[in-house]
Motif scaffolding. Structure first.
Motif, PDB file in Angstrom:
ATOM      1  N   TRP A   1       1.006  -1.222   0.367  1.00 61.40           N
ATOM      2  CA  TRP A   1      -0.060   0.093   0.360  1.00 61.40           C
ATOM      3  C   TRP A   1       1.050   0.536  -0.007  1.00 61.40           C
ATOM      4  CZ3 TRP A   1      -4.615  -0.124  -1.577  1.00 61.40           C
ATOM      5  CH2 TRP A   1      -5.579  -1.448  -0.909  1.00 61.40           C
ATOM      6  N   SER A   2       1.967   1.045   0.460  1.00 61.21           N
ATOM      7  CA  SER A   2       2.968   2.505   0.946  1.00 61.21           C
ATOM      8  C   SER A   2       3.664   3.147  -0.186  1.00 61.21           C
ATOM      9  CB  SER A   2       3.657   2.146   1.548  1.00 61.21           C
ATOM     10  OG  SER A   2       4.651   0.580   1.106  1.00 61.21           O
ATOM     11  N   GLU A   3       3.673   2.128  -1.402  1.00 65.93           N
ATOM     12  CA  GLU A   3       4.073   2.308  -2.371  1.00 65.93           C
ATOM     13  C   GLU A   3       3.190   2.977  -3.213  1.00 65.93           C
ATOM     14  OE1 GLU A   3       4.223  -1.716  -4.737  1.00 65.93           O
ATOM     15  OE2 GLU A   3       5.895  -1.792  -3.467  1.00 65.93           O
ATOM     16  N   HIS A   4       2.023   3.342  -2.940  1.00 64.06           N
ATOM     17  CA  HIS A   4       0.935   4.452  -4.518  1.00 64.06           C
ATOM     18  C   HIS A   4       0.483   5.554  -3.747  1.00 64.06           C
ATOM     19  CE1 HIS A   4      -0.573   0.151  -5.575  1.00 64.06           C
ATOM     20  NE2 HIS A   4      -0.154  -0.045  -5.215  1.00 64.06           N
ATOM     21  N   GLU A   5       1.381   6.644  -3.785  1.00 62.19           N
ATOM     22  CA  GLU A   5       1.291   7.958  -3.914  1.00 62.19           C
ATOM     23  C   GLU A   5      -0.149   9.016  -3.464  1.00 62.19           C
ATOM     24  OE1 GLU A   5       3.850  11.994  -4.484  1.00 62.19           O
ATOM     25  OE2 GLU A   5       4.579  10.234  -5.405  1.00 62.19           O
ATOM     26  N   GLY A   6      -0.212   9.446  -3.085  1.00 61.94           N
ATOM     27  CA  GLY A   6      -1.308   9.662  -3.214  1.00 61.94           C
ATOM     28  C   GLY A   6      -2.463   9.214  -2.601  1.00 61.94           C
ATOM     29  N   LEU A   7      -2.358   7.834  -1.705  1.00 63.11           N
ATOM     30  CA  LEU A   7      -3.959   6.770  -1.718  1.00 63.11           C
ATOM     31  C   LEU A   7      -4.003   7.463  -0.231  1.00 63.11           C
ATOM     32  CD1 LEU A   7      -4.627   4.025  -1.278  1.00 63.11           C
ATOM     33  CD2 LEU A   7      -2.950   3.370   0.111  1.00 63.11           C
ATOM     34  N   LEU A   8      -3.703   7.929   0.950  1.00 59.37           N
ATOM     35  CA  LEU A   8      -4.299   8.637   2.427  1.00 59.37           C
ATOM     36  C   LEU A   8      -4.883   9.840   2.125  1.00 59.37           C
ATOM     37  CD1 LEU A   8      -1.531   7.615   4.889  1.00 59.37           C
ATOM     38  CD2 LEU A   8      -3.264   5.787   3.278  1.00 59.37           C
TER      39      LEU A   8
ATOM     40  N   THR B   1      -6.468  -8.205  -3.798  1.00 60.86           N
ATOM     41  CA  THR B   1      -8.147  -8.149  -4.143  1.00 60.86           C
ATOM     42  C   THR B   1      -8.378  -7.282  -4.337  1.00 60.86           C
ATOM     43  OG1 THR B   1      -8.963  -9.974  -2.222  1.00 60.86           O
ATOM     44  CG2 THR B   1     -10.385  -8.705  -3.252  1.00 60.86           C
ATOM     45  N   CYS B   2      -8.228  -5.934  -4.267  1.00 63.97           N
ATOM     46  CA  CYS B   2      -8.176  -4.489  -4.318  1.00 63.97           C
ATOM     47  C   CYS B   2      -7.128  -4.078  -5.718  1.00 63.97           C
ATOM     48  CB  CYS B   2      -8.015  -3.996  -3.059  1.00 63.97           C
ATOM     49  SG  CYS B   2      -8.773  -3.646  -2.178  1.00 63.97           S
ATOM     50  N   ALA B   3      -6.622  -4.313  -5.262  1.00 66.22           N
ATOM     51  CA  ALA B   3      -5.322  -4.527  -7.086  1.00 66.22           C
ATOM     52  C   ALA B   3      -5.706  -5.239  -8.239  1.00 66.22           C
ATOM     53  CB  ALA B   3      -4.037  -4.718  -6.626  1.00 66.22           C
ATOM     54  N   ARG B   4      -6.145  -6.708  -7.798  1.00 65.84           N
ATOM     55  CA  ARG B   4      -7.262  -7.577  -9.028  1.00 65.84           C
ATOM     56  C   ARG B   4      -8.381  -6.331  -9.235  1.00 65.84           C
ATOM     57  NH1 ARG B   4      -5.982 -11.479  -5.426  1.00 65.84           N
ATOM     58  NH2 ARG B   4      -7.925 -11.546  -4.822  1.00 65.84           N
ATOM     59  N   GLU B   5      -9.274  -5.817  -8.444  1.00 68.11           N
ATOM     60  CA  GLU B   5     -10.210  -5.594  -8.788  1.00 68.11           C
ATOM     61  C   GLU B   5      -9.737  -3.931  -9.696  1.00 68.11           C
ATOM     62  OE1 GLU B   5     -13.336  -7.277  -5.427  1.00 68.11           O
ATOM     63  OE2 GLU B   5     -11.866  -4.956  -5.175  1.00 68.11           O
ATOM     64  N   ALA B   6      -9.233  -3.296  -9.173  1.00 62.02           N
ATOM     65  CA  ALA B   6      -9.125  -2.924 -10.211  1.00 62.02           C
ATOM     66  C   ALA B   6      -8.607  -2.317 -11.567  1.00 62.02           C
ATOM     67  CB  ALA B   6      -7.967  -1.334  -9.046  1.00 62.02           C
ATOM     68  N   GLN B   7      -7.492  -3.250 -11.507  1.00 63.46           N
ATOM     69  CA  GLN B   7      -7.604  -3.654 -13.078  1.00 63.46           C
ATOM     70  C   GLN B   7      -8.100  -3.819 -13.591  1.00 63.46           C
ATOM     71  OE1 GLN B   7      -3.463  -6.341 -13.095  1.00 63.46           O
ATOM     72  NE2 GLN B   7      -3.243  -5.567 -15.087  1.00 63.46           N
ATOM     73  N   ALA B   8      -8.957  -4.392 -13.199  1.00 65.03           N
ATOM     74  CA  ALA B   8      -9.956  -5.579 -13.857  1.00 65.03           C
ATOM     75  C   ALA B   8     -11.448  -4.215 -14.460  1.00 65.03           C
ATOM     76  CB  ALA B   8     -10.827  -6.558 -13.247  1.00 65.03           C
ATOM     77  N   ALA B   9     -11.317  -3.625 -13.667  1.00 65.38           N
ATOM     78  CA  ALA B   9     -12.849  -2.389 -13.708  1.00 65.38           C
ATOM     79  C   ALA B   9     -11.914  -1.281 -14.701  1.00 65.38           C
ATOM     80  CB  ALA B   9     -13.080  -2.020 -11.995  1.00 65.38           C
ATOM     81  N   GLY B  10     -10.219  -1.365 -14.626  1.00 68.06           N
ATOM     82  CA  GLY B  10     -10.223   0.045 -15.495  1.00 68.06           C
ATOM     83  C   GLY B  10      -9.710   1.085 -15.017  1.00 68.06           C
ATOM     84  N   LEU B  11      -9.257   0.593 -13.072  1.00 65.94           N
ATOM     85  CA  LEU B  11      -9.805   1.858 -12.254  1.00 65.94           C
ATOM     86  C   LEU B  11      -8.522   1.956 -11.760  1.00 65.94           C
ATOM     87  CD1 LEU B  11     -12.974   1.369 -10.293  1.00 65.94           C
ATOM     88  CD2 LEU B  11     -12.896   2.563 -12.148  1.00 65.94           C
ATOM     89  N   SER B  12      -7.462   3.130 -11.277  1.00 67.94           N
ATOM     90  CA  SER B  12      -6.761   3.446 -10.550  1.00 67.94           C
ATOM     91  C   SER B  12      -6.620   2.460  -8.896  1.00 67.94           C
ATOM     92  CB  SER B  12      -6.237   4.720 -10.344  1.00 67.94           C
ATOM     93  OG  SER B  12      -7.243   5.510  -9.212  1.00 67.94           O
ATOM     94  N   LEU B  13      -5.584   1.882  -8.211  1.00 65.28           N
ATOM     95  CA  LEU B  13      -5.878   1.864  -6.560  1.00 65.28           C
ATOM     96  C   LEU B  13      -6.390   2.239  -6.083  1.00 65.28           C
ATOM     97  CD1 LEU B  13      -6.238  -1.138  -5.461  1.00 65.28           C
ATOM     98  CD2 LEU B  13      -2.986  -0.856  -5.371  1.00 65.28           C
ATOM     99  N   ILE B  14      -5.470   3.256  -6.109  1.00 63.95           N
ATOM    100  CA  ILE B  14      -6.014   4.505  -5.464  1.00 63.95           C
ATOM    101  C   ILE B  14      -7.671   5.344  -5.569  1.00 63.95           C
ATOM    102  CG2 ILE B  14      -5.346   6.997  -5.146  1.00 63.95           C
ATOM    103  CD1 ILE B  14      -2.636   6.707  -5.544  1.00 63.95           C
ATOM    104  N   ASP B  15      -8.028   4.873  -6.239  1.00 62.64           N
ATOM    105  CA  ASP B  15      -9.839   5.867  -6.832  1.00 62.64           C
ATOM    106  C   ASP B  15     -10.113   4.424  -6.184  1.00 62.64           C
ATOM    107  OD1 ASP B  15      -8.633   8.333  -7.471  1.00 62.64           O
ATOM    108  OD2 ASP B  15      -9.964   7.954  -9.401  1.00 62.64           O
ATOM    109  N   HIS B  16      -9.562   3.309  -6.177  1.00 59.45           N
ATOM    110  CA  HIS B  16     -10.484   1.814  -5.970  1.00 59.45           C
ATOM    111  C   HIS B  16     -10.820   1.823  -4.356  1.00 59.45           C
ATOM    112  CE1 HIS B  16     -12.906  -1.710  -6.128  1.00 59.45           C
ATOM    113  NE2 HIS B  16     -11.684  -2.312  -5.725  1.00 59.45           N
ATOM    114  N   ALA B  17      -9.446   2.164  -3.812  1.00 60.66           N
ATOM    115  CA  ALA B  17      -9.582   2.382  -2.675  1.00 60.66           C
ATOM    116  C   ALA B  17     -10.010   2.954  -1.591  1.00 60.66           C
ATOM    117  CB  ALA B  17      -8.312   2.447  -2.358  1.00 60.66           C
ATOM    118  N   ALA B  18     -10.440   4.294  -2.497  1.00 62.00           N
ATOM    119  CA  ALA B  18     -10.662   5.319  -1.941  1.00 62.00           C
ATOM    120  C   ALA B  18     -12.156   5.321  -1.408  1.00 62.00           C
ATOM    121  CB  ALA B  18     -10.927   6.713  -2.809  1.00 62.00           C
ATOM    122  N   HIS B  19     -12.869   4.351  -2.889  1.00 59.13           N
ATOM    123  CA  HIS B  19     -13.887   4.033  -3.143  1.00 59.13           C
ATOM    124  C   HIS B  19     -14.614   2.912  -1.576  1.00 59.13           C
ATOM    125  CE1 HIS B  19     -17.983   0.987  -4.666  1.00 59.13           C
ATOM    126  NE2 HIS B  19     -18.388   1.996  -4.247  1.00 59.13           N
TER     127      HIS B  19
END
Length: 158
Positions: free
Chosen positions: A20-27, A96-114
């Motif tokens: 998770w820490s590899e994704h700048e702007g996540l928090l 799981t979040c990373a797989r879902e984000a990729q499958a949905a064409g979303l950024s992981l950061i936006d998917h995690a925010a959702h």
């Protein structure tokens, strides 16, 4: 990885899984979604929710132990008993979040925010077991996220 704890007024973030820490702007993205979502509620539960950024193994064990589902899931919410100043915990599973984000064409950061917003809404009494509840919850999530410039998480990506 040692846990990193970052506090804000309405949320405390705990980074347990290193990925998770590899994704700048996540928090910042998650905080913005949660604050905007809580701002739409008449009477949100007081206090700071804990958002734990973890992994599939941890979420799998929690899902098995507390929900009798022997698999990981993207997000789990654990509302605290009615007590002043602490709404509960939300936990996200990285893989799981990373797989879902990729499958949905979303950024992981936006998917995690959702998903963080989704979990916090559960802590505030929202649910999606019935169709009318799901419609209300999804409409609120969509309004909040699109208001922040994110994609509608319920639109199917082609």
């Amino acid at each position: 990885m040692s846990e990193a704890v970052i506090e804000a007024d309405c949320v405390e973030f705990v980074l347990e899984a290193e990925n998770w820490s590899e994704h700048e702007g996540l928090l910042d993205r998650c905080r913005a979604a949660i604050e905007a979502g809580l701002g739409q509620l008449e009477d949100p539960r007081a206090g700071a929710a804990v958002i734990l950024f973890s992994d599939d193994a941890t979420v799998h064990e929690l899902n098995r132990r507390f929900r009798d589902k022997d698999k990981p899931t993207n997000v789990l919410s654990f509302p605290a008993p009615d007590r002043e100043g602490y709404p509960g915990d939300v936990i996200l599973a990285y893989e799981t979040c990373a797989r879902e984000a990729q499958a949905a064409g979303l950024s992981l950061i936006d998917h995690a925010a959702h998903l963080a917003l989704h979990g916090v809404l559960h802590l505030n009494g929202f649910d999606h077991q019935e169709e009318d509840e799901a419609t209300e919850m999804e409409a609120l999530e969509t309004a909040v996220l699109t208001g922040l410039g994110m994609s509608d998480p319920y639109l199917v990506q082609e």
